[in-house]
Design a protein around this motif. Structure first.
Motif, PDB file in Angstrom:
ATOM      1  N   LEU A 167      -5.907   6.238  -2.988  1.00 33.98           N
ATOM      2  CA  LEU A 167      -5.156   7.010  -3.982  1.00 33.98           C
ATOM      3  C   LEU A 167      -5.899   8.285  -4.376  1.00 33.98           C
ATOM      4  N   CYS A 214      -8.100  -1.946  -7.987  1.00 35.07           N
ATOM      5  CA  CYS A 214      -7.327  -0.698  -7.915  1.00 35.07           C
ATOM      6  C   CYS A 214      -8.108   0.496  -8.469  1.00 35.07           C
ATOM      7  N   CYS A 222       2.270   1.949  -3.354  1.00 37.20           N
ATOM      8  CA  CYS A 222       1.261   2.562  -4.234  1.00 37.20           C
ATOM      9  C   CYS A 222       1.146   4.060  -3.951  1.00 37.20           C
ATOM     10  N   TYR A 260      -8.290  -4.439   4.244  1.00 41.64           N
ATOM     11  CA  TYR A 260      -8.392  -3.666   2.996  1.00 41.64           C
ATOM     12  C   TYR A 260      -7.617  -4.361   1.876  1.00 41.64           C
ATOM     13  N   PHE A 293      -9.443  -5.314  -1.460  1.00 44.54           N
ATOM     14  CA  PHE A 293      -9.172  -4.453  -2.616  1.00 44.54           C
ATOM     15  C   PHE A 293      -7.912  -4.870  -3.378  1.00 44.54           C
ATOM     16  N   CYS A 294      -6.761  -4.812  -2.723  1.00 43.15           N
ATOM     17  CA  CYS A 294      -5.501  -5.087  -3.430  1.00 43.15           C
ATOM     18  C   CYS A 294      -5.493  -6.503  -3.995  1.00 43.15           C
ATOM     19  N   ILE A 329       0.839  -1.208   0.000  1.00 44.52           N
ATOM     20  CA  ILE A 329       0.000   0.000   0.000  1.00 44.52           C
ATOM     21  C   ILE A 329       0.872   1.255   0.000  1.00 44.52           C
ATOM     22  N   CYS A 365      -9.798   2.096  -5.645  1.00 48.86           N
ATOM     23  CA  CYS A 365      -8.958   2.301  -4.458  1.00 48.86           C
ATOM     24  C   CYS A 365      -9.311   3.595  -3.726  1.00 48.86           C
TER      25      CYS A 365
END
Ligand code: SF4
Length: 211
Positions: free
Chosen positions: A205, A199, A154, A189, A193-194, A151, A202
């Motif tokens: 971000l 993404c 990212c 999470y 999600f990941c 994370i 997300c």
């Protein structure tokens, strides 16, 4: 794009609102947390749950019984977690440590001292030591894992374990509850999600978080 220190607290609130309370660590006793933290290395939590259940059925979730148990039996019970010979031997070693050094006394040490003590045990690295300090001893020591590292990457932040740990700890109030919950939220999470490659949805971000 990089995350600012104050954003890490904001991200905590975003995750908490999205995912709700996580109630970590799932364990009945402090020693069970220690065992789980050792077993979860390089395996899925579902495998750890099976091993913990098997150890419980054999009465081996106590330092005294685990330290005295036959190594072949422990290996059999933790086989589902992989590296079972190594993990069984290390579990016996940690159990023996807590017989010689009562858990209440060890866990009453300051967080940094306790962390160093845990790191001196065979098979205990940074993540395992922090998990024990945070979830078994309930002392503030932020846990970094592979999910957290991904994370942060990212969000434009890269670094080794201690750099990321220091970034979180310098960005958050020194609060055991927040540290415990934040790590659990990151894991959840990441799974939702990941791990599912969501993404494009997300939450982390957002432009107002990153610049
Ligand atoms: S959902 Fe995708 S973009 Fe967002 S943190 Fe996870 S891997 Fe990174």
């Amino acid at each position: 794009m990089s995350v600012r220190n104050k954003d890490l607290l904001q991200i905590y609130h975003i995750l908490r609102e999205e995912l709700g309370p996580q109630y970590w660590w799932p364990a009945e006793t402090a020693f069970e947390v220690v065992v789980g933290a050792m077993l979860t290395q390089q395996t899925k939590w579902s495998n750890v749950e099976k091993a913990i259940c098997a150890l419980r059925e054999h009465g081996l979730l106590e330092p005294g019984t685990l330290a005295e148990a036959d190594i072949a039996l422990i290996e059999k019970l933790v086989r589902c977690c992989g590296f079972y010979c190594q993990k069984a031997s290390r579990l016996k070693g940690v159990a023996a440590y807590f017989i010689e050094h009562p858990m209440d006394a060890v866990f009453s040490l300051p967080a940094d001292t306790l962390r160093q003590r845990m790191l001196s045990l065979k098979g205990v690295g940074n993540e395992t030591a922090d998990s024990i300090v945070l979830y078994a001893a309930h002392k503030p020591s932020f846990v970094i894992d592979a999910y957290t590292t991904r994370i942060m990457k990212c969000m434009g932040v890269e670094g080794d374990y201690m750099r990321l740990k220091s970034l979180f700890e310098s960005s958050l109030p020194v609060d055991v509850g927040i540290y415990q919950e934040y790590h659990a939220l990151i894991v959840e999470y990441s799974k939702r999600f990941c791990g599912k490659k969501r993404c494009d949805e997300c939450l982390l971000l957002r432009q107002d978080l990153c610049e």
